[in-house]
Scaffold this active site. Structure first.
Site: not given
Length: 472
Positions: A175, A389, A445
């Site tokens: 991320s 995601d 994600h």
């Protein structure tokens, strides 16, 4: 007299925490509460990163490789947020343990990355997890200050663990790790150029679902929504027409490129249309994280009553991410970790304590120049993104990499499928010899959480054993 002198020296050596075999005895974890027996060592503690001037101190958790740790590489893991605890993230992603369903014990992570590497988790920036400063302004973090502090941390960590100075070093994360990881890798390489002694042996980086160009990643969400049939092509085209102040060739590196009012209204309206009349922003964020599975409704009160917290959706226990918030607040856990030495006046949180702040301009930074710098210094880059995601969709990341390849005159290879355990794992895109991008089927994600076996496979074969990548 001579024997007494030797005993005195050894006692002083141990009192200073130097230990044996280059390990600090003061930071050794005897055993974490509820932990199964293992044959590798664990350490945790603080590294003071500024010589005590401002009182900055980062908390870390270090785990030996399962087998032959002295001959295995070292991997630094930096989770995103910004403001999330990498140490806490270890217990739901690449670390050796996962919290049990009642969050009072641990179970082995069968796909821990310490199967192929020693692992170092760092709570960074200041205000993440148990990392702190005695200077209040240090809680206003940014990319540059974070890089500087992390480089200082690594210098001092190597002083504490001298045996690892010569080891191959990988930097990985997910991320907002798309900022932290390349920045740290570049910072370590820059330090190599200035230092005559310590050399950081950076061998590669690995990024999962990385934030690289924030505003373009936001726009890519709507392309993603179209691919899963949530909105139509007309709506996506309207957004792109109204939001055309941002594109691959017109991305602001240092300054916030604010959406035009018409663009923002269209984005808000489209987001609202994706949900029913009982629109719940928290549920919306969960579905961005994973468009395929039902989210966990985290009720930590249930855990305090001794109940289990679990929500299995499409084969994944979605509550795994929430349970560390309970485990890390148990007093016996904090004692075993040598953590929370400042006796925080608030609960440990996996992400974003109330004191934490981050520079918004930095969050909009273009990270392609940082990736370009690494490639120019022959540092291999492995990127993988889950195909469900919706927060940072793979379709956007791939677009960025095509742009980077164009800037560097790299001819992209053809799209291929990759397999793992006789199943299609996703798509593979090669950009020259050093940059590889993978999509991961049914990965959300956080691929290392939702598809841990595939994440370990990619890390092992395309980061640690990159020379074997042609023999997958």
């Amino acid at each position: 007299m001579e024997i007494h002198g030797i005993f005195l020296i050894c006692s002083l050596f141990l009192a200073l925490g130097a230990g044996v075999d280059g390990f600090p005895t003061n930071d050794l974890i005897s055993k974490l509460p509820g932990q199964p027996d293992v044959n590798f060592k664990q350490f945790a503690g603080y590294i003071d990163v500024d010589g005590g001037v401002a009182g900055r101190s980062l908390f870390y958790y270090f785990v030996e490789a399962e087998n032959d740790p002295k001959n295995q590489p070292l991997t630094v893991w930096l989770t995103g947020g910004p403001g999330c605890s990498s140490v806490g993230d270890a217990f739901s992603s690449v670390g050796p343990f996962i919290t049990a369903k009642n969050a009072r014990a641990l179970v082995r992570n069968l796909f821990s990355w310490n199967k192929v590497s020693n692992l170092l988790f760092i709570d960074s920036p200041i205000g993440s997890g148990w990392s702190y400063s005695n200077t209040s302004s240090d809680y206003n973090n940014g990319d540059d200050s974070t890089k500087k502090i992390l480089v200082s941390f690594m210098q001092k960590w190597y002083e504490k663990y001298p045996n690892f100075k010569s080891k191959d070093l990988y930097v990985a994360g997910s991320s907002y790790g798309g900022h932290f990881v390349p920045n740290l890798a570049n910072g370590l390489l820059d330090d190599n150029k200035q230092s005559k002694e310590l050399k950081f042996n950076v061998k590669g980086i690995a990024l999962g679902n990385p934030l690289l160009r924030k505003k373009l990643d936001i726009l890519a969400r709507y392309d993603f929504f179209r691919t899963i049939g949530a909105i139509d092509t007309l709506s996506v085209n309207e957004i792109k027409k109204e939001c055309n102040t941002i594109d691959e060739n017109n991305y602001f590196s240092m300054f916030q490129a604010n959406w035009r009012p018409g663009c923002q209204m269209l984005l808000d309206a489209t987001s609202y249309m994706l949900h029913d009349s009982d629109f719940d922003p928290n549920y919306s964020n969960s579905k961005l994280f994973d468009a395929m599975r039902d989210p966990c409704v985290a009720n930590l009160t249930e855990l305090s009553l001794g109940h289990e917290l679990t929500k299995v959706s499409k084969g994944v226990d979605m509550c795994t991410l929430a349970r560390p918030d309970f485990y890390f607040n148990l007093p016996e856990v904090q004692t075993a970790f040598h953590g929370n030495r400042t006796k925080l006046p608030y609960q440990w949180k996996g992400c974003k304590t109330d004191k934490f702040a981050y520079n918004l301009n930095d969050m909009d930074r273009d990270m392609l120049p940082a990736l370009k710098s690494l490639l120019q210094q022959s540092v291999p880059i492995t990127i993988f993104s889950g195909d469900v995601d919706g927060r940072i969709p793979a379709i956007g990341t791939l677009q960025h990499l095509y742009k980077l390849a164009e800037e560097m005159s790299i001819k992209p290879g053809k799209q291929e499928t990759w397999t793992h355990e006789n199943k299609i794992g996703g798509l593979k895109y090669s950009f020259g010899d050093l940059l590889t991008f993978f999509t991961v089927v049914e990965g959300d994600h956080h691929v290392a959480f939702s598809q841990p076996s595939r994440a370990l496979y990619l890390f092992t074969n395309f980061t640690v054993n990159r020379m074997h990548s042609d023999h997958q």
